[in-house]
Structure formats: structure tokens, C-alpha cells
Design a protein around this motif. Structure first.
Motif, PDB file in Angstrom:
ATOM      1  N   SER A 453       2.802   5.333  -4.529  1.00 55.77           N
ATOM      2  CA  SER A 453       3.398   4.260  -5.328  1.00 55.77           C
ATOM      3  C   SER A 453       3.281   4.588  -6.810  1.00 55.77           C
ATOM      4  CB  SER A 453       2.699   2.929  -5.037  1.00 55.77           C
ATOM      5  OG  SER A 453       3.063   1.996  -6.030  1.00 55.77           O
ATOM      6  N   LEU A 454       4.409   4.866  -7.431  1.00 55.80           N
ATOM      7  CA  LEU A 454       4.418   5.117  -8.882  1.00 55.80           C
ATOM      8  C   LEU A 454       4.237   3.813  -9.638  1.00 55.80           C
ATOM      9  CD1 LEU A 454       5.917   7.653  -7.679  1.00 55.80           C
ATOM     10  CD2 LEU A 454       7.165   7.740  -9.815  1.00 55.80           C
ATOM     11  N   ASN A 455       4.497   2.703  -8.940  1.00 55.32           N
ATOM     12  CA  ASN A 455       4.324   1.399  -9.590  1.00 55.32           C
ATOM     13  C   ASN A 455       2.851   1.153  -9.848  1.00 55.32           C
ATOM     14  OD1 ASN A 455       6.731   1.394  -7.687  1.00 55.32           O
ATOM     15  ND2 ASN A 455       7.221  -0.247  -9.104  1.00 55.32           N
ATOM     16  N   GLU A 456       2.034   1.498  -8.839  1.00 56.19           N
ATOM     17  CA  GLU A 456       0.607   1.229  -8.967  1.00 56.19           C
ATOM     18  C   GLU A 456      -0.177   2.441  -9.442  1.00 56.19           C
ATOM     19  OE1 GLU A 456      -1.228  -1.107  -6.126  1.00 56.19           O
ATOM     20  OE2 GLU A 456       0.616  -2.117  -5.498  1.00 56.19           O
ATOM     21  N   GLY A 457       0.401   3.616  -9.317  1.00 56.06           N
ATOM     22  CA  GLY A 457      -0.324   4.828  -9.713  1.00 56.06           C
ATOM     23  C   GLY A 457      -1.470   5.142  -8.768  1.00 56.06           C
ATOM     24  N   ARG A 458      -1.390   4.636  -7.539  1.00 53.16           N
ATOM     25  CA  ARG A 458      -2.384   4.973  -6.501  1.00 53.16           C
ATOM     26  C   ARG A 458      -1.679   4.906  -5.164  1.00 53.16           C
ATOM     27  NH1 ARG A 458      -4.137   0.738  -3.596  1.00 53.16           N
ATOM     28  NH2 ARG A 458      -3.320  -1.254  -4.317  1.00 53.16           N
ATOM     29  N   SER A 459      -2.300   5.520  -4.170  1.00 54.97           N
ATOM     30  CA  SER A 459      -1.633   5.506  -2.867  1.00 54.97           C
ATOM     31  C   SER A 459      -1.885   4.161  -2.195  1.00 54.97           C
ATOM     32  CB  SER A 459      -2.142   6.657  -2.004  1.00 54.97           C
ATOM     33  OG  SER A 459      -3.458   6.397  -1.597  1.00 54.97           O
ATOM     34  N   ILE A 460      -0.962   3.749  -1.337  1.00 58.27           N
ATOM     35  CA  ILE A 460      -1.124   2.495  -0.599  1.00 58.27           C
ATOM     36  C   ILE A 460      -0.917   2.802   0.882  1.00 58.27           C
ATOM     37  CG2 ILE A 460      -0.336   1.001  -2.484  1.00 58.27           C
ATOM     38  CD1 ILE A 460       2.388   0.866  -1.065  1.00 58.27           C
ATOM     39  N   SER A 461      -1.239   1.842   1.705  1.00 57.26           N
ATOM     40  CA  SER A 461      -1.094   2.150   3.124  1.00 57.26           C
ATOM     41  C   SER A 461       0.395   2.163   3.493  1.00 57.26           C
ATOM     42  CB  SER A 461      -1.974   1.166   3.860  1.00 57.26           C
ATOM     43  OG  SER A 461      -1.408   0.473   4.723  1.00 57.26           O
ATOM     44  N   LYS A 462       0.747   3.067   4.402  1.00 58.61           N
ATOM     45  CA  LYS A 462       2.165   3.322   4.678  1.00 58.61           C
ATOM     46  C   LYS A 462       2.811   2.137   5.398  1.00 58.61           C
ATOM     47  CE  LYS A 462       3.534   7.933   5.964  1.00 58.61           C
ATOM     48  NZ  LYS A 462       3.615   8.835   7.095  1.00 58.61           N
ATOM     49  N   PRO A 463       3.909   1.612   4.869  1.00 60.11           N
ATOM     50  CA  PRO A 463       4.535   0.451   5.509  1.00 60.11           C
ATOM     51  C   PRO A 463       5.264   0.771   6.810  1.00 60.11           C
ATOM     52  CG  PRO A 463       5.195   0.650   3.204  1.00 60.11           C
ATOM     53  CD  PRO A 463       4.513   1.908   3.573  1.00 60.11           C
TER      54      PRO A 463
END
Ligand code: GTP
Ligand code: MG
Length: 571
Positions: A453-463
């Protein structure tokens, strides 16, 4: 002086040595120079658009016609600059772009142009002209054949071939210089940008009779600073509304008591756009000089018209509804401007991906250059000492002037003024170190469970279960890389691991080997096309090459939807 000397004596070998020497000097200065002033995206676009209105492109016999052309055209106004190019390196189609002091002067040159009665043709006005040889009645005076003025560039769109590029990279004195040179020598140059804005102007002028507020705006790699020489032109055409400066028009719309009668929309928005583009395709094909091989791809998520421009040697993708693509280009432009390591690093990674077959000019189940650029940006955002801000941070810094909503209600508001955005990076790593860290980072990345996620600048769990998931920054429910297959994602993992392995030893010895030979070293080891005896499982599933001709025929007929839908297909 030494260069003039070589030119006069036609001594190419010496000339080459001098240019290499100068280029080395410039490079070392540029690497340590102060960061350049950041130009706002809209200001850059407006400057380039105005420059296009002052310019014409004239086909000539060769660059030797320049003095004659110059003297002839000087009667219309002051010529600020002149640039020569050829369509192909070895052919005899020569052109000179002339930039006048004002749009009126360029218009005067165009208005004075004639049609050749001996040749049949649709009598359309455009900035694309040719320079007729003098007839016997009008013999040239000797003074017409000389001028003090100089061409800014000769053969200005010719790309450096691979061997010459490799020579340049071999001669660099360290890894960082190699990365810098790769960017300098392969990026889209000033003339390339000028020509792309002229292509846009031609489309705008073609529809301006009915739509005086129309705007044809280049976006994508032609303007975001990530374009390579020869890259395609992405163009968005809006009939009704300025893309840049929409606020002023809104004000007028609210205030005026005289209101235009208009045609009723016949169908819903998408079908309406498709029908308009159908007609536009015909218009481009039948009337616009230089436009050829028009293809309509109207069933794609973003309907586009593709065409070739024969006077510019340019592939154009024209859309009417891709506003998020336009604003995404602005974000990419800003990321490139934030830190001068970003673009050279991205160029190096794109070239690596191209040589090991991870990317492919045809769309398909492999990673696109755009997704690859997102990977680089994300890597630079998530560092302990980030080099780039997150998109959320940019959105938070939006002022009322930055508010942009697309017709579909997608919010594209983010801070656009670099001075107002408080982000400053304290990371001083060299480009070569960042390159290695990039490969190491993605060697470890959990593609299986995590999304980027470039919005958060960290990885998130895959939807969902897509092999590679990059959250679309402006439409966050979508995945930019949904087209990437499991095999291709696996290849990416293997190739980043191989690259990290190759580069590690180069970073430990970052300087040119002092053995007097011209053998490849440094980043050139990344660009080897797999002849080395490294066992790579991906060799068993090389991407199937999809030729453009597989997808579209060379006519103006609409193309049925294909499994490989064009741009942003699955997004
Ligand atoms: P090349 O054409 O490979 O030189 O790069 P490009 O950056 O021009 O890519 P492309 O022509 O595929 O797309 C043009 C622009 O559209 C990109 O620069 C992005 O700004 C934007 N774009 C492409 N794909 C997406 C996507 O999936 N989502 C969004 N929001 N924008 C996209
Ligand atoms: Mg493009």
C-alpha cells in the motif's frame, strides 16, 4: 574549442573522447550539486503546452537545409530554437522543429503555408509542414544558404544503442555513476517532450472549433519524468473542461446567466464516451496529417484510440475518461521530484526487469512498468528513514486548491505544493546501496500474504488471492497488478534474489576494476540476459509473447474484447 576543432576536421574519434571527458566532468558535478528547484506539475504542463503553440515541425531534405529554412521562416518572427531529428536513424526522413518567440509568429508561418496542387490530399491545417525546394524562378541568393543560427541538436531523437550504452557504463568510475549515466542516457529528452506536446496540440486544435475549451493533455511516462526515449504518448482529451485550472471554469459556470444550448446525452456515460471516441477515431484517421494505423479499443475498462504519428515516429494512446491515470501521473511526477535518487534507481530496476524478461512491451500476465515503479516507491516509503512520503501524508496536506474529484467521485486531492508538504528525508544512502536494498527487501517480502500500500507506506493483509497485490493508490478497492500470474510473481521473487546475489559483490567493490579492459562490471552484470549458468526455474515458463497484431488489426474497425484487455485491464 577542442570540440569545434574536431568538428571542423571531422575527427569523430577525438570528438567522442572529448564528449566522454566532458560528460564525466558534468556527471561528477551533477552528483554532488545542490538539489534543483522543484517545478510544480501544472506549471511544467502549462510551460510545455505554451511551448508547443510556438512551434512548428518542418520536413526537410537533410539537416543541411537548416540555413535556408531558418532564413525563410525568420520572416515570420524570432526563432528561439531549432532541433533536427530523423524518423529512423539511417533513413532520409529529416525534420526540423522550429520554436518561435510567440504563438502568433508560429501561426503566421502556418497560415502562410500552401497546399501542393499537384498532390491530392485533405486540406487540413496543422503544425506539420514540409519545405519545398526552390523552383528555378526563385533562385537562392548565397546569403540564404548561410546563417549564424545553430541547430540545438542533430538527430535529436536517436536512441543510444545497447553497445554504446554499455561502453558508457563500462567507463563510469563507480556504481553510482553507472546508475546516474543509465538514467541520463536513456531518459526521454527535451525534444522528445516537445514533440509529444505538439501531437497533443494537433488533437486539441482539431476539435477546438466545436469545443473551444477542449484540452488534450499528455500524461504517463511522457511527462512524469519516468519516460524513456521512444516511450509512447498517453493523451487524455476533454471536450468540455480544463483539466488544469478547472476551478476558474466552475466559477464562470455558476455565475453566467447566458447558458449554452447543448445536445442531449443519448446514452449512459460509458456508451456515450465509446460513441464519441468512435467518431473521433474516424476524424483522426480521415483528416489529421501524420496520423495513421488508427485502432479503437473501446471495450477496455478505459476505452482508448491507439494511433501512430508518422511525422513524429510516435505511438499514441488517446483516452477521454482516464482522469485517475492523469492524476496518478502527477503523483509519480511528484515522487520523482522529491528526491533525485528516485528516477535513476527506477530506470535501473526497469532495465534489469526488461533484460531478465520480467516486463514485456505487450500487455499480459507479467508485471507492468507502472507496477514496477510502484514497487520502487513503496520500498522507498517503508524504510526506517523513508526517502518518500506516503500518499496518505500527501492527501492530508491538500489545501482547498488541491481538491480534485473525478466525474465518478474518485478523490484525487493531495498536496501539490512542495513547499507546503513538510516531508524531508534524512536518508543519505547512495543509489547503489538503495539498489541492493531494493533487491534484498523484495527477496524477503511475503507476497503470499501481504499487499503493498503506497497510501500507508506499509504492507497490509492481502484482500484477495491475487498473486501480486498493489493497492491502487487512487481507487483503493482495486489491485494495480491483478493481471500478474502466480508464475510471474514467482519469477519476480527468484529474479530479485538472483539480482541481490549478483549485486552484493559489486557493492562491496563499487569502483571500476582497474585492469585497463572494457569488460562489463557493476550494474552491467544485472543486465545480462541469463546466459550465465545460474539455474532459473522460470526458464520453463517464459512469458508467451503477445504481438499487438494478435490483438488488433490495422484498420479503424472496433476490436472485440480480448482476454488480454488493454491498459488497466483488470483494475
Ligand atoms: P510506459 O508507457 O511503460 O512508458 O509507462 P507509463 O507510466 O506511461 O505507463 P502506462 O502507459 O501503462 O500508463 C500511463 C499512466 O497511467 C501511468 O503513468 C499511470 O499514471 C497511470 N496508470 C497506469 N496504470 C494505472 C492503474 O492501474 N491505476 C491508476 N490509477 N493509474 C494507472
Ligand atoms: Mg505510457
Amino acid at each position: 574549442d577542442p570540440i569545434m576543432h574536431c568538428l571542423m576536421r571531422n575527427n569523430t574519434k577525438h570528438l567522442l573522447n572529448w564528449s566522454k571527458h566532458l560528460s564525466r566532468q558534468c556527471t561528477s558535478k551533477a552528483i554532488i550539486s545542490e538539489p534543483k528547484e522543484k517545478l510544480l506539475y501544472n506549471d511544467m504542463l502549462q510551460r510545455r503546452q505554451q511551448q508547443a503553440t510556438r512551434s512548428i515541425v518542418v520536413q526537410v531534405q537533410s539537416e543541411k537545409s537548416f540555413p535556408e529554412l531558418y532564413n525563410y521562416c525568420a520572416s515570420f518572427g524570432k526563432i528561439l530554437s531549432a532541433h533536427h531529428y530523423r524518423i529512423h536513424q539511417d533513413d532520409d526522413q529529416h525534420y526540423i522543429l522550429l520554436e518561435f518567440g510567440s504563438a502568433e509568429e508560429a501561426s503566421a508561418a502556418i497560415s502562410s503555408s500552401a497546399y501542393n496542387d499537384e498532390l491530392s490530399g485533405v486540406p487540413a491545417h496543422s503544425p506539420f509542414l514540409w519545405f519545398r525546394a526552390t523552383s528555378s524562378k526563385r533562385t537562392l541568393k548565397a546569403a540564404d544558404q548561410t546563417t549564424e543560427a545553430k541547430l540545438a541538436v542533430i538527430g535529436g531523437t536517436t536512441m543510444l544503442d545497447n553497445n554504446d550504452l554499455n561502453d558508457v557504463l563500462c567507463e563510469a568510475s563507480n556504481l553510482d555513476q553507472q546508475i546516474f549515466h543509465l538514467h541520463q542516457k536513456t531518459q526521454l529528452n527535451d525534444l522528445g517532450v516537445r514533440l509529444r506536446f505538439l501531437a497533443a496540440l494537433q488533437v486539441k486544435q482539431a476539435v477546438s472549433g466545436i469545443f473551444p475549451n477542449a484540452n488534450a493533455q499528455p500524461f504517463g511516462s511522457s511527462v512524469n519524468g519516468f519516460g524513456r526515449m521512444g516511450c509512447d504518448l498517453d493523451l487524455i482529451l476533454r471536450f468540455d473542461r480544463e483539466i488544469v485550472g478547472a476551478a476558474a471554469m466552475q466559477k464562470r459556470n455558476n455565475e453566467s446567466r447566458l447558458v449554452f444550448h447543448t445536445k442531449e446525452n443519448l446514452t449512459n456515460g460509458r456508451s456515450q464516451t465509446q460513441r464519441q471516441m468512435e467518431s473521433l477515431g474516424d476524424m483522426l484517421h480521415l483528416f489529421l496529417p501524420g496520423v495513421c494505423h488508427v485502432r479503437r479499443i473501446l471495450q477496455a475498462r478505459v476505452p482508448i484510440i491507439k494511433y501512430h504519428h508518422e511525422h513524429l515516429n510516435l505511438e499514441v494512446d488517446l483516452s477521454m475518461s482516464n482522469l485517475t491515470g492523469f492524476y496518478m501521473s502527477e503523483l509519480l511526477y511528484m515522487f520523482g521530484e522529491f528526491d533525485e535518487r528516485v528516477r535513476p534507481l527506477t530506470f535501473c530496476i526497469r532495465r534489469w526487469a526488461q533484460t531478465c524478461g520480467l516486463t514485456n512491451p505487450s500487455p499480459g500476465r507479467w508485471i507492468s512498468n507502472f507496477s514496477l515503479t510502484c514497487l520502487v516507491i513503496f520500498f522507498l516509503q517503508q524504510m526506517k528513514q523513508p526517502i518518500l512520503p506516503t500518499i496518505n501524508a500527501l492527501m492530508k496536506s491538500a489545501s482547498p486548491d488541491d481538491i480534485r474529484l473525478t466525474e465518478d467521485g474518485i478523490n484525487c486531492s493531495f498536496g501539490r505544493d512542495f513547499e507546503r508538504i513538510s516531508f524531508r528525508s534524512r536518508n543519505t544512502a547512495k543509489s547503489s546501496e538503495l539498489l541492493l536494498q531494493f533487491f534484498e527487501f523484495y527477496s524477503q517480502f511475503d507476497f503470499h500474504n501481504r499487499a503493498i500500500s503506497l497510501n500507508e507506506g506499509r504492507s497490509i493483509s492481502k484482500p484477495d488471492h491475487s498473486a501480486l497485490y498493489i493497492v491502487n493508490p487512487l481507487e483503493q478497492v482495486l489491485n494495480v497488478s491483478k493481471n500478474v500470474s502466480l508464475e510471474e510473481c514467482e519469477r519476480l521473487r527468484i529474479e530479485v534474489r538472483n539480482a541481490a546475489w549478483v549485486l552484493e559483490s559489486e557493492v562491496e567493490n563499487p569502483s571500476q576494476p582497474d585492469n585497463g579492459t572494457q569488460s562489463p562490471w557493476g550494474i552491467l552484470h544485472l543486465f545480462k540476459t541469463n546466459e550465465k549458468a545460474v539455474i532459473r526455474p522460470h526458464m520453463f515458463f517464459k512469458p508467451r509473447m503477445v504481438e499487438v497484431s494478435d490483438l488488433f488489426d490495422d484498420s479503424t474497425t472496433d476490436t472485440p474484447p480480448t482476454s488480454v484487455d488493454y491498459k488497466n485491464a483488470n483494475v
